[in-house]
Design an enzyme around this catalytic site. Sequence first.
Site, PDB file in Angstrom:
ATOM      1  N   ARG A 112      22.934 -51.812  53.312  1.00 50.28           N
ATOM      2  CA  ARG A 112      22.704 -50.778  54.330  1.00 50.28           C
ATOM      3  C   ARG A 112      23.024 -51.235  55.736  1.00 50.28           C
ATOM      4  NH1 ARG A 112      16.881 -49.534  51.864  1.00 50.28           N
ATOM      5  NH2 ARG A 112      17.051 -51.789  51.845  1.00 50.28           N
TER       6      ARG A 112
ATOM      7  N   SER B  35      12.999 -47.810  49.766  1.00 52.78           N
ATOM      8  CA  SER B  35      11.779 -47.605  48.987  1.00 52.78           C
ATOM      9  C   SER B  35      10.543 -47.820  49.864  1.00 52.78           C
ATOM     10  CB  SER B  35      11.730 -48.576  47.797  1.00 52.78           C
ATOM     11  OG  SER B  35      12.787 -48.336  46.921  1.00 52.78           O
TER      12      SER B  35
ATOM     13  N   LYS C 232       8.032 -59.584  46.625  1.00 53.52           N
ATOM     14  CA  LYS C 232       7.434 -58.266  46.881  1.00 53.52           C
ATOM     15  C   LYS C 232       6.321 -57.977  45.883  1.00 53.52           C
ATOM     16  CE  LYS C 232      11.744 -56.020  48.434  1.00 53.52           C
ATOM     17  NZ  LYS C 232      12.763 -55.031  48.018  1.00 53.52           N
TER      18      LYS C 232
ATOM     19  N   HIS D 159      19.661 -45.481  46.110  1.00 53.85           N
ATOM     20  CA  HIS D 159      19.931 -46.124  44.809  1.00 53.85           C
ATOM     21  C   HIS D 159      20.813 -45.220  43.948  1.00 53.85           C
ATOM     22  CE1 HIS D 159      15.757 -48.155  45.368  1.00 53.85           C
ATOM     23  NE2 HIS D 159      16.689 -49.059  45.623  1.00 53.85           N
TER      24      HIS D 159
END
Length: 160
Positions: free
Chosen positions: A89, A127, A40, A16
Amino acid sequence: MKAIFPGSFDPVTLGHMDVIRRGAQLADEIVVAVLVNPDKRSAFTMEERVGMLQAACEGIANVRVVSFTGLLVDLAKQKGAALIIRGVRGLAEFESETAMAQANAALLPGLETVLLPAAAGLSGVSSSLVRQIAAFGGDVSAFVPGSALGAIRVKYSMTL
Ligand code: PNS
């Protein structure tokens, strides 16, 4: 131009931070926005996530950290931001990010999304990986900004 970098940041990672630093070179101002991802369940509270980000972004002049509950497009309207910045990513993320960019553009015509590919060495950092390592007492210092370590250790009752 003002840009928003939205995410869950649960917790902030070095990936990040790389996107924030690169985004800060591209836009006049970056609003890092901690939002609710309904898919989430977060480990850290909104306040904890904002606090970790604020500490990590200290010293980057054109970055502000906010929290917001609602649609990203409503925050973009509120802040007068015409650009969304997100990191990608890999291929799987490119697909989901494209869908999100298209949805946001449909909801707010003119809202543009810029996808920044992960820097070399950071495409494996997430994360969820940090949470998993921390949950089992592992050392996450290679994956998160040093300023976030304290809050992560407290959350997971780590003695490291
Ligand atoms: O870090 P994440 O979990 O990948 O971030 C996803 C996030 C928070 C940016 C996304 O869930 C979001 O934008 N939430 C706010 C609600 C919203 O606007 N949803 C529609 C996006 S298409």
